[in-house]
Design an enzyme around this catalytic site. Sequence first.
Site, PDB file in Angstrom:
ATOM      1  N   GLN A   1       3.953   1.535  -1.134  1.00 56.26           N
ATOM      2  CA  GLN A   1       4.595   1.642  -2.448  1.00 56.26           C
ATOM      3  C   GLN A   1       3.612   2.201  -3.478  1.00 56.26           C
ATOM      4  OE1 GLN A   1       7.947   1.351  -1.295  1.00 56.26           O
ATOM      5  NE2 GLN A   1       8.039   0.829  -3.439  1.00 56.26           N
ATOM      6  N   ASP A   2       2.366   1.761  -3.385  1.00 61.21           N
ATOM      7  CA  ASP A   2       1.326   2.246  -4.285  1.00 61.21           C
ATOM      8  C   ASP A   2       1.109   3.746  -4.095  1.00 61.21           C
ATOM      9  OD1 ASP A   2      -0.775   1.877  -6.224  1.00 61.21           O
ATOM     10  OD2 ASP A   2      -2.203   2.025  -4.561  1.00 61.21           O
ATOM     11  N   HIS A   3       1.076   4.184  -2.846  1.00 56.87           N
ATOM     12  CA  HIS A   3       0.922   5.610  -2.555  1.00 56.87           C
ATOM     13  C   HIS A   3       2.077   6.418  -3.136  1.00 56.87           C
ATOM     14  CE1 HIS A   3      -2.471   6.739   0.064  1.00 56.87           C
ATOM     15  NE2 HIS A   3      -2.491   5.456   0.356  1.00 56.87           N
TER      16      HIS A   3
ATOM     17  N   HIS B   1       0.837  -1.204   0.000  1.00 57.65           N
ATOM     18  CA  HIS B   1       0.000   0.000   0.000  1.00 57.65           C
ATOM     19  C   HIS B   1       0.877   1.262   0.000  1.00 57.65           C
ATOM     20  CE1 HIS B   1      -3.573   2.379   0.790  1.00 57.65           C
ATOM     21  NE2 HIS B   1      -3.039   2.871   1.894  1.00 57.65           N
TER      22      HIS B   1
END
Length: 103
Positions: free
Chosen positions: A77-79, A75
Amino acid sequence: MVSEMTILSIITYSGDARSSSMEAIVYAKNGDFDKAKSCIEEASKKLKLAHREQTNLIHAEAQGQKHDISLLLIHAQDHLMNAMVVKDLANEFIDMYMKMSNK
């Protein structure tokens, strides 16, 4: 194991960067290019902080410290990736609105 503080730092810095980038687009849309650029500078600072946290994790892993891959880390890394893309697009929007204002 990756500490939750590190992960939450990445999420927080990235979220702040994304918010500043979106704010920059609004300022540019309203013709306030100085404030738009200021928001982009703030986004860049926050992304630098998030990236530093990520780099620390990468360096640790390269030195043999294995990390559990948690949903929270994914999550984060996605942000970070999302914030980077939004900042790039915000710069494009600012350029476009500046060109449109010179008509």
